[in-house]
Write a protein that holds these residues in place. Structure first.
Motif, mmCIF file in Angstrom:
data_model
loop_
_atom_site.group_PDB
_atom_site.id
_atom_site.type_symbol
_atom_site.label_atom_id
_atom_site.label_comp_id
_atom_site.label_asym_id
_atom_site.label_seq_id
_atom_site.Cartn_x
_atom_site.Cartn_y
_atom_site.Cartn_z
ATOM 1 N N LYS A 60 9.023 9.680 6.434
ATOM 2 C CA LYS A 60 7.947 8.697 6.379
ATOM 3 C C LYS A 60 6.964 8.848 7.530
ATOM 4 N N GLU A 112 8.304 0.743 6.027
ATOM 5 C CA GLU A 112 6.913 1.078 5.818
ATOM 6 C C GLU A 112 6.169 -0.095 5.189
ATOM 7 N N THR A 113 4.999 -0.394 5.753
ATOM 8 C CA THR A 113 4.202 -1.482 5.191
ATOM 9 C C THR A 113 2.761 -1.016 5.075
ATOM 10 N N GLY A 114 2.447 -0.256 4.066
ATOM 11 C CA GLY A 114 1.078 0.238 3.914
ATOM 12 C C GLY A 114 0.732 1.240 4.988
ATOM 13 N N GLY A 115 -0.264 0.933 5.837
ATOM 14 C CA GLY A 115 -0.698 1.887 6.857
ATOM 15 C C GLY A 115 0.181 1.945 8.087
ATOM 16 N N ARG A 149 0.374 3.579 13.284
ATOM 17 C CA ARG A 149 -0.733 3.061 12.481
ATOM 18 C C ARG A 149 -1.665 4.236 12.211
ATOM 19 N N VAL A 150 -2.138 4.381 10.984
ATOM 20 C CA VAL A 150 -3.081 5.465 10.694
ATOM 21 C C VAL A 150 -4.501 4.930 10.580
ATOM 22 N N ASP A 188 -8.227 6.396 9.160
ATOM 23 C CA ASP A 188 -8.970 7.486 8.523
ATOM 24 C C ASP A 188 -10.323 7.608 9.187
ATOM 25 N N LEU A 243 -2.742 9.346 2.466
ATOM 26 C CA LEU A 243 -1.612 8.413 2.531
ATOM 27 C C LEU A 243 -1.549 7.521 1.278
ATOM 28 N N HIS A 280 1.694 7.095 -1.084
ATOM 29 C CA HIS A 280 2.277 5.795 -1.429
ATOM 30 C C HIS A 280 2.270 5.573 -2.932
ATOM 31 N N LEU A 327 3.258 -8.014 1.601
ATOM 32 C CA LEU A 327 2.450 -7.539 2.728
ATOM 33 C C LEU A 327 1.169 -6.827 2.305
ATOM 34 N N VAL A 328 1.164 -6.204 1.129
ATOM 35 C CA VAL A 328 -0.033 -5.465 0.714
ATOM 36 C C VAL A 328 -0.706 -6.130 -0.495
#
Lengths: 297, 168
Positions: free
Chosen positions: A53, A251-254, A293-294, A296, B61, B65, B148-149
């Motif tokens: 991940k 993992e939570t999104g970004g 944290r990513v 872009d 990403l 996902h 969360l999303v």
């Protein structure tokens, strides 16, 4: 003589023959779905995604790099040893920190700079995905090469000695072999060479070879259990031990949160590969997290 | 009847376009797939198959996902829609765009839904051009969106289909 024999065998075969004709009849063909008529699906051959991940398994690098033009910011903490007890809230009173910026130049190449409070160490590193495992396993595993230079920023312990800047430097080079064994299980085998320009004792070797094993097992689509172990091939000074860490990725999104228990306090390669001092059996272990944290760009 | 459909003319594509959009105040997500396979008979039966791994996103990403966390594309590599144009007739072959109704089984993430989808088609002299806009709700196909999303992913995605099917 042979004629009656031939006839009997024909009569025996007749029911099978009729079955065959039925099988080939147009009604049987029409019973199939029109989807089957679309023909053989072309196998999508793609590099496998998300062997791990994050760019690290726990302490050690995984085969992953940020995508092209992605800035991956990591803030990591290792708290004090849990055997400090209730007075130090099982180590939570103290924290050692590392900040890192990883930048994806291309989908295969990334550059990184980092700073740890541990030994006030600066890092600069380069990571290249040389080989990527394919979804059809025509390339059965991934190989990523990693090289990091570390600069110890502490004041000289002995100012009377002739101290040169290159004495602060050490290097680790790694070949990260990784394989995704399906949606849940991924494993990595990582040989490393760590070189330090300056060692403590006269008979200490400047080079240390380490072999590391790491892996993750997904317990849900967004969480996994991670494990890594590093074994020093040349043996370590008696005060040091091999590093063992167990953790969890969420993992939570970004964001990726990595929570773990480890007997290494340092978060750069030379420290956890060769200078780990905590013993699991004494509770000399550290709770810690990496938070990434990513962005872009 | 059986004999006539076995030898009926079929029209096919291997490069149909499927796009989807998810729009929320926080984030817009868009993906495009140019590898849909589709087939329509001159009796109005059709089948479409969409390889999930062929969706391309703006951000790497997002694609990871989409495949890993939502579509589970190693377990369910394809989506499909198979059925019949319910108002099919030979008068559709006049070179004009016609509004028709496609009814059938939509399979996404391995979960089947019976759907009636308004579509447009036109006979271009050689084959059929088709267009369709409709919605898919992830919840209808057992794709949970974590809390969360939830404010980043729309509860219903807009899907656009475009394809030109030529005689096979």
């Amino acid at each position: 003589m042979s004629r009656p024999h031939c006839l009997t065998s024909l009569s025996k075969a007749l029911p099978y023959l009729m079955l065959c004709i039925l099988w080939l009849s147009p009604t049987a063909v029409n019973a199939q779905s029109l989807l089957d008529d679309l023909g053989q699906e072309e196998l999508m051959v793609r590099p496998v995604s998300a062997t791990f991940k994050d760019t690290r398994i726990i302490n050690v690098q995984s085969n992953e790099t940020p995508g092209a033009n992605v800035l991956h910011f990591v803030i990591a903490h290792r708290f004090g040893q849990i055997n400090e007890g209730a007075y130090a809230l099982w180590g939570l009173d103290n924290a050692s920190m590392r900040m890192a910026f990883d930048y994806g130049v291309t989908d295969r190449l990334s550059l990184s700079i980092a700073r740890s409070t541990f030994q006030k160490t600066y890092e600069g590193s380069l990571k290249w995905r040389a080989i990527r495992q394919n979804s059809d396993n025509s390339i059965p595993l991934s190989l990523t090469l990693y090289t990091v230079s570390m600069i110890n920023g502490l004041k000289w312990t002995d100012p009377t000695r002739e101290n040169r800047f290159h004495h602060r430097m050490s290097y680790t080079h790694q070949a990260i072999f990784a394989k995704k064994w399906g949606p849940k299980l991924s494993l990595a085998l990582i040989p490393s060479l760590t070189h330090r320009n300056l060692v403590e004792a006269l008979d200490d070797s400047n080079d240390q070879w380490t072999i590391s094993g790491g892996g993750r097992y997904k317990v849900s689509n967004r969480a996994s259990i991670n494990l890594e172990y590093h074994y020093a091939l040349k043996g370590l000074p008696t005060t040091n031990v091999n590093s063992l860490s167990i953790g969890m990725d969420i993992e939570t999104g970004g964001h990726v949160f990595q929570l773990h228990m480890t007997n290494s306090q340092g978060m750069f390669e030379r420290a956890f590969l060769t200078e780990t001092t905590g013993a699991w059996k004494d509770g000399a272990i550290y709770f810690g997290f990496n938070l990434s944290r990513v962005f872009d760009l | 009847m059986a004999a006539s459909s076995a030898f009926s003319q079929k029209y096919m594509t291997r490069e149909g376009t499927v796009k989807f959009f998810s729009s929320t105040p926080i984030e817009d997500i868009e993906a495009t797939n140019n590898q849909a396979t589709g087939l329509i008979t001159d009796e109005g039966a059709f089948a479409f198959r969409v390889p999930v791994l062929a969706f391309r996103f703006e951000k790497a990403l997002m694609e990871e996902h989409f495949n890993e966390n939502y579509m589970e594309s190693t377990l369910h590599p394809n989506g499909s829609f198979e059925g019949r144009i319910t108002d099919w007739n030979q008068g559709l072959k006049d070179g004009m765009w016609h509004e028709v109704t496609a009814a059938g089984a939509l399979i996404v993430h391995g979960v089947e839904q019976a759907r009636t989808i308004p579509s447009k088609l036109m006979w271009n002299g050689i084959g059929w051009e088709i267009e369709s806009n409709f919605k898919i709700a992830p919840a209808d196909h057992s794709i949970p969106i974590p809390k969360l999303v939830r404010n980043k992913i729309a509860t219903s995605l807009d899907v656009q289909i475009q394809a030109v099917l030529n005689p096979r």
